[in-house]
Design a protein around this motif. Sequence first.
Motif, PDB file in Angstrom:
ATOM      1  N   SER A   1       0.829  -1.208   0.000  1.00 48.43           N
ATOM      2  CA  SER A   1       0.000   0.000   0.000  1.00 48.43           C
ATOM      3  C   SER A   1       0.860   1.253   0.000  1.00 48.43           C
TER       4      SER A   1
ATOM      5  N   ILE B   1      -8.699  -7.446   6.803  1.00 48.62           N
ATOM      6  CA  ILE B   1      -9.715  -6.760   5.989  1.00 48.62           C
ATOM      7  C   ILE B   1      -9.482  -5.252   6.018  1.00 48.62           C
ATOM      8  N   VAL B   2      -9.203  -4.712   7.202  1.00 51.14           N
ATOM      9  CA  VAL B   2      -8.916  -3.272   7.289  1.00 51.14           C
ATOM     10  C   VAL B   2      -7.691  -2.935   6.442  1.00 51.14           C
TER      11      VAL B   2
ATOM     12  N   GLY C   1      -8.528  -2.826   2.935  1.00 51.86           N
ATOM     13  CA  GLY C   1      -9.252  -1.593   2.615  1.00 51.86           C
ATOM     14  C   GLY C   1      -8.281  -0.456   2.350  1.00 51.86           C
TER      15      GLY C   1
ATOM     16  N   LEU D   1      -6.792  -0.907  -1.003  1.00 52.41           N
ATOM     17  CA  LEU D   1      -7.700  -0.532  -2.090  1.00 52.41           C
ATOM     18  C   LEU D   1      -7.672   0.979  -2.311  1.00 52.41           C
TER      19      LEU D   1
END
Lengths: 255, 300
Positions: free
Chosen positions: B216, B260-261, B264, B267
């Motif tokens: 990220s 999951i966080v 996110g 993304l």
Amino acid sequence: MIVSNSIIQVEHLSAAYQKNTVLTDINFEVKAGTLTSIVGPNGAGKSTLIKTMLALHPTLTGKVSFFGKSFEKAKKQIGYVPQRGSVDWDFPTNALDVVTMGLYGKIGFFRIPMKKDKQKAFEALEKMGMSAYANRQISQLSGGQQQRVFLARALVQEADLYFMDEPLAGVDASTEKAIMAILEELKKQGKTVMVVHHDLQTVPEYFDHVLFLNHTVYAHGTVEETFTDSNIIKTYGGNMSWLREGDKNVVHTTS
Amino acid sequence: MWSILLHSNTIWVMLSTTILGIAAGVVGCLAYWKRQNLMSDALSHAALPGVVIAFLIIGEKNLLILVIGAAATSLVGALLIQWVTTSSRITEDTAMGIVLSVFYGFGVMLLSIANRSAGGNQSGLNNFIYGQAAAMVRSDVITMIVLAGFVIFLIAVIFKEWKLYLFDAGFAQGLGRSIKGMNTLYTIILVITIVIGIQAVGVILMAAMLIIPAVSSRYWTHSFKSMIWLSGIFGGMAGALGTWISATGSGLPTGPFIVIVSAGLFLIALLFGKEKGLIIHVLQFKSQQKQFTVRKKEVS
């Protein structure tokens, strides 16, 4: 046989990759202040020779000494320019930072680069005509510019002896000129340079010594005496027909 | 909802997963540039048998001892991968695949044995598979914080050497640096990060803690230093938020929510990232296209 001003002595050196012996019984000596090109066909072990001498690749047999000392003791005096493709240019850093890495040996393990180190690195970039690109991402540099950055990094080391692996591979004419100008300057300062080179045509123009390598040393000496048709054919095998007629003017043969 | 947050144990647990997230994010950047993302996955799976063996030997759940066991088998896994790669024709990714599945299978087998033994069922060893941060006690949290802090310190104190080692190890060696030493230090750091994380996140998802924040952050910056900072921040945020969400329900595993966080955040980076984000890419392309057509019109 041992000449007093030889600064590199290689005796019976051999090296291998897992299955194949790449270098067998390499013997040669290099005098201070010379500009030597290492030439030979692909897979002849040119890069391996440099890497083995610099202890980047394990030695099977033999001995290498620099300035009469072991590599371990002499390594502060030696600069190395690896092949451009040996690193990941996508790494997030800029040109100045890469050049500063050449000073890490002097800066020490736990200390961080100071302003004067950055200044030194910048001067080296300037010398290579790259000062405008100091803060440029290395991924955004062209191949020739990346090569200049590598050379600048070697220059800041202020070594007495340089090894360069294909510095002229895939660079444009102006970069080639800039690099050769720097090599000439190093030579004038009395430094010794060994260059893995792929272009036979430019050997007489750029270098004063040549070492023919194909798993072992086929010939080594001054360009005038050693850069001959017969040595080229012996090293490369087959027919190096380009040497025969039209290109004779670029080859100084003694035969 | 706020009462959960104010519950003192939850705060402790969140603090530990936050610090774990930061450490994992920072170490993940090293793994990213060493091009060894799968390595972290293999080593975290290889930690499972160590946890169970340590439990079988001492017969109680003491995090420090279990972590030492985890580190032991994880290191054995790392050495095995190295040995297989250098001494046979098997490539590194295949060696990692073998170590990952064999060690994990062995761990699950031992786990079923441990669960049958007296007290084993209540030991909460199963939590090591998917992670259960809420099961941690105060001493576990302190162990985690100390070790994570140690890892971050090791990276910060010789930051420039890490950069050199990751960018051009051959050159570093030419300068007289020991690459073997750096490799060892890197493996130690990676293993410490993995083993302190497996109780909170679980062996299966631990690799995501290392991989996702680093990827990220790559979308936001062109500087190694900022990449490490951002990756640590992303990892810490994922750790804190994921733990909080899992704490709102009873018995929810922590690992999946953290991941999951984290996904996110990835993304968002993928779409809006300043350096390589998809939207920026399209905008730059459009603006160049526009300039080109304008120029063309001017000419004609």
